[in-house]
Design an enzyme around this catalytic site. Structure first.
Site, mmCIF file in Angstrom:
data_model
loop_
_atom_site.group_PDB
_atom_site.id
_atom_site.type_symbol
_atom_site.label_atom_id
_atom_site.label_comp_id
_atom_site.label_asym_id
_atom_site.label_seq_id
_atom_site.Cartn_x
_atom_site.Cartn_y
_atom_site.Cartn_z
ATOM 1 N N SER A 63 52.799 -70.069 85.270
ATOM 2 C CA SER A 63 53.809 -69.174 84.699
ATOM 3 C C SER A 63 53.283 -68.516 83.437
ATOM 4 O O SER A 63 52.377 -69.043 82.765
ATOM 5 C CB SER A 63 55.084 -69.959 84.365
ATOM 6 O OG SER A 63 55.578 -70.566 85.525
HETATM 7 C C1 LIG Z 1 55.767 -71.023 89.013
HETATM 8 S S1 LIG Z 1 55.071 -72.339 89.918
HETATM 9 C C2 LIG Z 1 55.035 -73.662 88.762
HETATM 10 C C3 LIG Z 1 54.297 -73.364 87.491
HETATM 11 C C4 LIG Z 1 53.970 -74.561 86.673
HETATM 12 N N1 LIG Z 1 55.157 -75.263 86.226
HETATM 13 C C5 LIG Z 1 53.072 -74.230 85.484
HETATM 14 O O1 LIG Z 1 52.745 -75.155 84.758
HETATM 15 O O2 LIG Z 1 52.690 -73.086 85.269
HETATM 16 C C6 LIG Z 1 56.413 -72.834 90.970
HETATM 17 C C7 LIG Z 1 56.105 -74.008 91.839
HETATM 18 O O3 LIG Z 1 57.321 -74.469 92.408
HETATM 19 C C8 LIG Z 1 56.966 -75.117 93.614
HETATM 20 N N2 LIG Z 1 58.162 -75.330 94.432
HETATM 21 C C9 LIG Z 1 58.848 -74.420 95.157
HETATM 22 N N3 LIG Z 1 59.868 -75.010 95.793
HETATM 23 C C10 LIG Z 1 59.843 -76.320 95.472
HETATM 24 C C11 LIG Z 1 60.644 -77.436 95.833
HETATM 25 N N4 LIG Z 1 61.681 -77.313 96.649
HETATM 26 N N5 LIG Z 1 60.310 -78.646 95.312
HETATM 27 C C12 LIG Z 1 59.246 -78.775 94.481
HETATM 28 N N6 LIG Z 1 58.454 -77.752 94.122
HETATM 29 C C13 LIG Z 1 58.745 -76.530 94.596
HETATM 30 C C14 LIG Z 1 55.948 -74.175 94.227
HETATM 31 O O4 LIG Z 1 55.139 -74.846 95.191
HETATM 32 C C15 LIG Z 1 55.176 -73.721 92.993
HETATM 33 O O5 LIG Z 1 53.977 -74.441 92.841
#
Ligand SMILES: C[S@@+](CC[C@H](N)C(=O)[O-])C[C@H]1O[C@@H](n2cnc3c(N)ncnc32)[C@H](O)[C@@H]1O
Length: 401
Positions: free
Chosen positions: A77
């Site tokens: 992000s």
């Molecule tokens: C924007 S990224 C995370 C960025 C991260 N927090 C960072 O440190 O930059 C969003 C993440 O949410 C995960 N995600 C989407 N749906 C999800 C779910 N139902 N449960 C867990 N993770 C999920 C995706 O696989 C993705 O890796």
């Protein structure tokens, strides 16, 4: 360490110091602990494939994984948004924190905030993402952060309850597990999508439900798995899309396309246009048949659709007509006046409804932070209260002050 390694570290240190200063200047960082965390965690170690200047750019995400159509499933992000959300979360030393959506960097920042007595767990639905986060965390010296592979819809019960839960994917709903796994005075920070617009909302526990303490517009990759949003989309023509998550809204692609072919009609409210975040929330809650109109830059540049549709604009949709917000400069008062562009046989009736809302908002609610957002879990009530939106696990209700 080689000479190149040494200069990379020096460059990264300098870029990180610049990033922290800029995050301060832009009011994304407002507290000393968050500044200290950003100053110490080596962000580039969590984006080893990216050029250093991209890794340290305030507003850029770094791609991690895409789907077969090239859409991002996972990104690191943007630093600006991470700072805003960590300030919203108000994390203290010793806390137990769950991060939903992994990458490693944000979890490392959280580990800095909770210190050695705190516990950080990060969960992701995607094995590749979890494995990558694990490697980066270990490599950067954050081996104590726990990584979990699961769909967060069901929560992560092993370490619950949590003082803070921070969700880092756009959530359409709030599943019961997230509330159940919060401590009595816990806080959930979640990018919640309401009628197509996502806001990072800091919610505190309020009895069985949640009450907002702050909200900020945010953009995130969508939640996958059980909790994924179910939206209908009408692709009107190249670069123009109308979408909605409200089952009651008619989306007749052919008729709406024909409507766009009729001459555009403009209607002006006489009311001020500003504070677009609050205004859009108000509109989406009150329009009788609300959708979201998106248009590509090419279509906007061609003058066919207004600029307001570039990031998506609330639209009022009937079987054969569509109306949406626009604005123009107000030479008498300075600033802008809000207005409506409408197409189709019912253009005037739709514009009339839309204009009433623009005026009512400007008269009664035009104030930064005017909304308090509640999440009331449970089955759907027989009649939906005014100012609220039905979700699968409860309702989102907004009050204005
Ligand atoms: C924007 S990224 C995370 C960025 C991260 N927090 C960072 O440190 O930059 C969003 C993440 O949410 C995960 N995600 C989407 N749906 C999800 C779910 N139902 N449960 C867990 N993770 C999920 C995706 O696989 C993705 O890796």
């Amino acid at each position: 360490m080689t000479a190149t390694d040494n200069s990379t570290v020096r460059d990264a240190d300098a870029l990180r110091a610049d990033m922290v200063r800029a995050l301060h200047d832009q009011d994304a960082i407002t507290s000393e602990p968050v500044a200290a965390a950003f100053a110490v965690v080596p962000r580039h170690r969590f984006a080893p494939e990216a050029p250093l200047d991209l890794a340290y750019d305030l507003h850029s995400t770094v791609p991690v994984k895409k789907d077969e159509n090239g859409l991002n499933l996972s990104v690191m992000s943007a630093a600006h948004l991470q700072a805003v959300m960590l300030e919203q979360a108000d994390i203290k030393p010793g806390m137990k924190v769950l991060e939903i959506g992994s990458g490693g960097y944000n979890a490392a920042l959280i580990q800095e905030l909770v210190g050695n007595d705190g516990v950080v767990t990060t969960v992701d639905i995607d094995r590749d993402v979890v494995d990558r986060a694990r490697r980066c965390l270990d490599d950067a010296g954050y081996g104590q952060v726990k990584t979990v592979l699961a769909d967060a819809e069901a929560g992560v019960p092993d370490d619950a309850p949590y003082d803070r839960i921070i969700v880092t994917a756009a959530a359409w709903d709030i599943p019961p597990s997230w509330i159940k796994e919060l401590t009595g005075n816990g806080r959930l920070v979640v990018p919640l999508t309401v009628r197509g617009t996502t806001r990072s909302i800091a919610f505190d526990r309020d009895g069985e439900g949640l009450i907002s303490r702050s909200y900020r517009l945010a953009r995130f990759v969508p939640m996958q798995g059980e909790g994924a949003a179910k939206e209908r989309k009408a692709l009107l023509r190249d670069g123009v899309v109308v979408q909605t998550d409200d089952e009651r809204v008619p989306l007749n692609t052919k008729a709406l396309n024909q409507a766009l072919d009729t001459p555009r009609r403009e209607f002006w409210s006489g009311a001020a246009y500003d504070l677009p975040d609050e205004l859009e929330l108000y509109l989406t809650l009150h329009l009788s048949s609300a959708a979201r109109l998106h248009a590509s830059k090419e279509i906007v540049d061609s003058g066919f659709v207004e600029t307001s549709a570039l990031l998506g604009v609330p639209a009022l949709v009937s079987e054969d007509s569509i109306a949406y917000r626009t604005r123009r400069e107000n030479e008498d008062t300075g600033g802008f006046e809000s207005g409506v562009v409408a197409h189709g046989p019912q253009a005037e009736a739709l514009a009339d409804e839309y204009l009433k809302l623009l005026r009512r908002w400007a008269e009664n609610h035009r104030c930064r932070g005017a909304a308090t957002i509640r999440f009331l879990p449970g089955p759907a009530p027989s009649t939906l209260p005014e100012n609220s939106v039905l979700k699968r696990h409860g309702i989102v209700a907004v009050s204005w002050h």
